[in-house]
Write an enzyme that holds these catalytic residues in place. Structure first.
Site, PDB file in Angstrom:
ATOM      1  CB  SER A 129      -0.978   0.087   1.232  1.00 19.75           C
ATOM      2  OG  SER A 129      -1.620   1.148   1.423  1.00 19.75           O
ATOM      3  CE1 TYR A 142      -4.003  -2.073   5.005  1.00 14.48           C
ATOM      4  CE2 TYR A 142      -3.458   0.074   4.577  1.00 14.48           C
ATOM      5  CZ  TYR A 142      -3.955  -0.999   4.170  1.00 14.48           C
ATOM      6  OH  TYR A 142      -3.967  -1.158   2.751  1.00 14.48           O
ATOM      7  CE  LYS A 146      -1.713  -4.126   3.246  1.00 13.30           C
ATOM      8  NZ  LYS A 146      -1.979  -5.316   2.404  1.00 13.30           N
TER       9      LYS A 146
END
Length: 253
Positions: A129, A142, A146
């Site tokens: 991401s 998160y 990533k």
């Protein structure tokens, strides 16, 4: 050009919706036999948890025994974990997000690579991401997961040197999927749909098919000399540094 994956055998995780579903559909259209996996039931979906080693081993073994091998693994499954701050998240939050988002791709590489080596080549694609590139695009766990995926593909590419197995990542920007449904729904309800994606130079959000096409590129021989790379597909968002300071209430710095 069509048939870029003709005769190839692929596994796609997170394939019940969003990017995974779009990729599974596109890979099949390009000639691949696809084992589509997800924790959510769906048409032609194999139920599997991408962060559970037994499930990943079962997917790889199924591809090898039922279809004769494995050429492509798109480790796409992921969870967001929300936008709570570091000071609001628990160790349990982090453990689950890292389990799915980072341990999942690790397991894909660990178990897919030996089967691919027997075929003489292979391509492993992991969904990272733009949140893994710099702060401001996702929640703490998160984003860290990533960033770990980006590092993982670099390490895996070097540890698989000489095996003719390429390992790459895709870094999507804001894409309309189940994970971002709340963002899109809230913007539309407030009459601010035109603000979606306004921080990137294309001034719009992306579609799952746009990421699926990037995955196709990395999975196919079109990217035969691309290895250990994080391909950014974000409308240009990461070419600048937009930043929004959030107020975390009691914790001020």
């Amino acid at each position: 050009m069509t048939g870029r994956l003709q005769g190839r055998i692929a596994i796609v995780t997170g394939a019940a919706s969003g990017i995974g579903k779009a990729a599974a559909t596109l890979f099949r259209a390009e000639g691949a036999t696809v084992v589509a996996a997800d924790v959510t039931p769906g048409e032609d979906i194999v139920i599997a948890d991408a962060g559970r080693e037994e499930d990943v081993m079962r997917l790889v073994n199924s591809a090898a025994t039922t279809h004769g091998g494995l050429d492509i693994f798109f480790a796409n499954a992921g969870i967001s974990g929300g936008l709570a701050s570091i000071f609001e998240q628990t160790p349990q939050d982090w453990q689950e997000i890292l389990r799915v988002n980072l341990i999942g791709p690790f397991l894909a590489i660990k178990h897919a690579a030996p089967v691919m080596k027997a075929r003489g080549k292979g391509s492993i694609v992991c969904t990272a991401s733009v949140a893994g590139l710099r702060a401001g695009a996702g929640g703490p766990a998160y984003s860290a997961s990533k960033a770990g995926v980006i590092s993982l593909v670099e390490i895996a590419a070097t540890q698989l040197a000489g095996a003719n197995i390429r390992v790459n990542a895709i870094c999507p920007g804001l894409i309309e999927t189940g994970m971002t449904k709340g963002i899109y729904d809230n913007a539309r309800a407030a009459g601010k749909e035109d603000m979606i994606g306004h921080l990137n130079p294309l001034k719009r959000g992306g579609e799952p098919d746009e990421i699926a096409r990037a995955a196709l590129f990395l999975a196919s021989d079109d990217s035969s000399y691309v290895n250990g790379h994080a391909l950014v597909v974000d409308g240009g968002l990461s070419c600048s540094h937009p930043f929004y300071r959030q107020d975390y209430g009691r914790t001020a710095f």
